[in-house]
Design a protein around this motif. Structure first.
Motif, PDB file in Angstrom:
ATOM      1  N   HIS A  69       0.738  -0.880   0.041  1.00  0.00           N
ATOM      2  CA  HIS A  69      -0.008  -0.099  -0.251  1.00  0.00           C
ATOM      3  C   HIS A  69       1.329   1.831  -0.274  1.00  0.00           C
ATOM      4  O   HIS A  69       1.371   1.613   0.870  1.00  0.00           O
ATOM      5  N   TYR A  70       0.363   2.195  -1.185  1.00  0.00           N
ATOM      6  CA  TYR A  70       1.827   2.849  -1.560  1.00  0.00           C
ATOM      7  C   TYR A  70       1.067   3.990  -2.461  1.00  0.00           C
ATOM      8  O   TYR A  70       0.168   3.078  -3.368  1.00  0.00           O
ATOM      9  N   PHE A  71       1.778   5.228  -2.975  1.00  0.00           N
ATOM     10  CA  PHE A  71       1.247   5.642  -3.470  1.00  0.00           C
ATOM     11  C   PHE A  71       2.754   5.277  -4.923  1.00  0.00           C
ATOM     12  O   PHE A  71       3.045   4.432  -5.128  1.00  0.00           O
TER      13      PHE A  71
ATOM     14  N   PHE B 221       0.827   3.882  12.801  1.00  0.00           N
ATOM     15  CA  PHE B 221       1.890   5.407  13.386  1.00  0.00           C
ATOM     16  C   PHE B 221       1.150   6.400  12.219  1.00  0.00           C
ATOM     17  O   PHE B 221       1.563   7.537  11.630  1.00  0.00           O
ATOM     18  N   GLN B 222      -0.536   5.870  11.504  1.00  0.00           N
ATOM     19  CA  GLN B 222      -1.227   7.033  10.341  1.00  0.00           C
ATOM     20  C   GLN B 222      -0.368   7.011   9.007  1.00  0.00           C
ATOM     21  O   GLN B 222      -0.023   8.089   8.873  1.00  0.00           O
ATOM     22  N   GLN B 223       1.085   5.687   8.875  1.00  0.00           N
ATOM     23  CA  GLN B 223       2.002   6.024   7.565  1.00  0.00           C
ATOM     24  C   GLN B 223       1.870   5.634   6.714  1.00  0.00           C
ATOM     25  O   GLN B 223       1.934   3.709   7.458  1.00  0.00           O
ATOM     26  N   VAL B 224       1.801   5.410   5.344  1.00  0.00           N
ATOM     27  CA  VAL B 224       2.359   4.403   4.350  1.00  0.00           C
ATOM     28  C   VAL B 224       3.990   4.205   4.299  1.00  0.00           C
ATOM     29  O   VAL B 224       4.783   5.438   4.663  1.00  0.00           O
TER      30      VAL B 224
ATOM     31  N   VAL C 254       3.977  -1.725   8.718  1.00  0.00           N
ATOM     32  CA  VAL C 254       4.110  -0.554   8.746  1.00  0.00           C
ATOM     33  C   VAL C 254       5.660  -0.166   8.616  1.00  0.00           C
ATOM     34  O   VAL C 254       6.573  -1.253   9.375  1.00  0.00           O
ATOM     35  N   GLN C 255       6.775   0.642   8.545  1.00  0.00           N
ATOM     36  CA  GLN C 255       8.229   1.244   8.599  1.00  0.00           C
ATOM     37  C   GLN C 255       8.820   0.569   7.667  1.00  0.00           C
ATOM     38  O   GLN C 255       9.534  -0.749   7.866  1.00  0.00           O
ATOM     39  N   THR C 256       8.927   1.063   6.566  1.00  0.00           N
ATOM     40  CA  THR C 256       9.938   0.549   5.633  1.00  0.00           C
ATOM     41  C   THR C 256      11.449  -0.789   6.888  1.00  0.00           C
ATOM     42  O   THR C 256      11.043  -1.643   5.937  1.00  0.00           O
TER      43      THR C 256
HETATM   44  N1  P9H Z   1       9.907   5.923   9.353  1.00  0.00           N
HETATM   45  C1  P9H Z   1       7.382  11.138  -0.424  1.00  0.00           C
HETATM   46  C2  P9H Z   1       8.316  10.374  -1.446  1.00  0.00           C
HETATM   47  C3  P9H Z   1       9.736  10.631  -1.117  1.00  0.00           C
HETATM   48  C4  P9H Z   1       9.838  10.242   0.371  1.00  0.00           C
HETATM   49  C5  P9H Z   1       9.170  10.583   0.830  1.00  0.00           C
HETATM   50  C6  P9H Z   1       4.915   9.499   4.410  1.00  0.00           C
HETATM   51  C7  P9H Z   1       8.405   7.173   7.500  1.00  0.00           C
HETATM   52  C8  P9H Z   1       8.831   4.692   7.597  1.00  0.00           C
HETATM   53  C9  P9H Z   1       2.130  10.788   6.676  1.00  0.00           C
HETATM   54  N2  P9H Z   1       6.053   8.011   5.190  1.00  0.00           N
HETATM   55  C10 P9H Z   1       5.911  12.554   1.237  1.00  0.00           C
HETATM   56  O1  P9H Z   1       6.270  12.967   2.496  1.00  0.00           O
HETATM   57  C11 P9H Z   1       5.420  11.584   1.638  1.00  0.00           C
HETATM   58  C12 P9H Z   1       6.822   8.105   6.013  1.00  0.00           C
HETATM   59  C13 P9H Z   1       7.073   7.224   6.432  1.00  0.00           C
HETATM   60  C14 P9H Z   1       9.167   5.798   8.202  1.00  0.00           C
HETATM   61  C15 P9H Z   1       3.790   9.362   5.491  1.00  0.00           C
HETATM   62  C16 P9H Z   1       2.072  11.310   7.916  1.00  0.00           C
HETATM   63  C17 P9H Z   1       7.161  10.366   2.016  1.00  0.00           C
HETATM   64  C18 P9H Z   1       7.745  10.842   0.507  1.00  0.00           C
HETATM   65  C19 P9H Z   1       4.525   8.664   2.798  1.00  0.00           C
HETATM   66  N3  P9H Z   1       3.157  10.079   5.690  1.00  0.00           N
HETATM   67  O2  P9H Z   1      10.141   4.671   6.993  1.00  0.00           O
HETATM   68  O3  P9H Z   1       8.451   3.491   6.932  1.00  0.00           O
HETATM   69  O4  P9H Z   1       7.134   9.501   6.617  1.00  0.00           O
HETATM   70  O5  P9H Z   1       2.791   8.532   6.071  1.00  0.00           O
HETATM   71  O6  P9H Z   1       1.352  12.012   8.278  1.00  0.00           O
HETATM   72  O7  P9H Z   1       3.539  11.429   8.682  1.00  0.00           O
HETATM   73  S1  P9H Z   1       5.854   8.653   2.476  1.00  0.00           S
END
Ligand code: P9H
Length: 221
Positions: free
Chosen positions: A8-10, A52-55, A66-68
């Protein structure tokens, strides 16, 4: 559930690309669900799929990981791409974490505002040429083996090839002074599963077209 991991990601590289590379190198087929707009992220958050509300988020073996780095550690361990013992894993971890420091700079460049690009470009090319590539050229020189660790393919080789190709997109002759990295690039690119991933039409993502950047950033605003 097809049993295949679901990513799940863009529809772009960002933080998910190393995961796509490692699954491909392990010969693991995977599905992808693309986030196109903010609502897609909100939906995943609402149904509690994002710790953590993140992808990136990867559905694998009944988990919503989650977490790369956590996801890469799990895949590398499951598919024996993490060395044969603790000492080899320690080396792999050192190399991979160094690669992440450069990878983070390379992956951010296309999403930066125009006025930040020139300095960022100079920094990342300097770091690649004077810190990270010399380190890996020396590793290969010192042991004279085909792979970075343990004389067999590991996640370190996969990630080094990924960042070499990314760096060359920015500076095609960046390996000019690194003969062992040049032969390493050719050798790892010919590992069958990786060669397949490098073919047109694979799930490997292209660099983000500049006109798409605002749409991607809008997902996460
Ligand atoms: N530690 C997109 C392109 C290049 C670099 C980063 C982001 C961090 C991990 C929503 N996820 C633009 O900023 C999108 C992380 C995961 C974690 C997210 C929020 C980012 C991007 C999308 N942001 O390693 O998985 O930073 O979900 O609320 O933080 S990726």
């Amino acid at each position: 559930m097809s049993g295949k991991p679901k990513l799940h990601y863009f529809n772009g590289r960002g933080r998910m690309e190393p995961i796509r590379w490692l699954l491909a190198a392990a010969g693991v087929e995977f599905e992808e669900s693309y986030l196109e707009k903010k609502d897609d992220l909100t939906k995943l958050r609402k149904d509690g799929s994002l710790l953590f509300q993140q992808v990136p988020m990867v559905e694998i073996d009944g988990m919503k990981m989650v977490q790369t780095r956590a996801i890469l550690n799990y895949i590398a361990t499951k598919y024996n791409l993490y060395g044969k013992d603790l000492k080899e894993r320690a080396l792999i971890d050192m190399y991979v974490e160094g690669m992440f420091d450069l990878n983070d700079q390379l992956m951010d460049y296309d999403y930066l505002p125009a006025d930040k690009k020139e300095q960022h470009f100079a920094n990342m090319m300097d770091r690649a040429t004077n810190r990270y590539f010399p380190a890996f050229e020396k590793v290969l020189k010192d042991h004279g083996q085909d792979f970075l660790v343990g004389n067999q393919l590991s996640r370190a080789d996969v990630q080094l090839l990924e960042i070499i190709l990314m760096a060359e997109e920015f500076k095609p002759d960046i390996l000019a002074k690194f003969p062992l990295l040049q032969s390493f690039k050719a050798r790892i690119s010919n590992v069958p599963a990786i060669k397949k991933f490098l073919q047109p039409g694979s799930q490997r993502k292209a660099r983000e077209p500049p006109e798409n950047v605002p749409k991607v950033l809008a997902i996460f605003e």
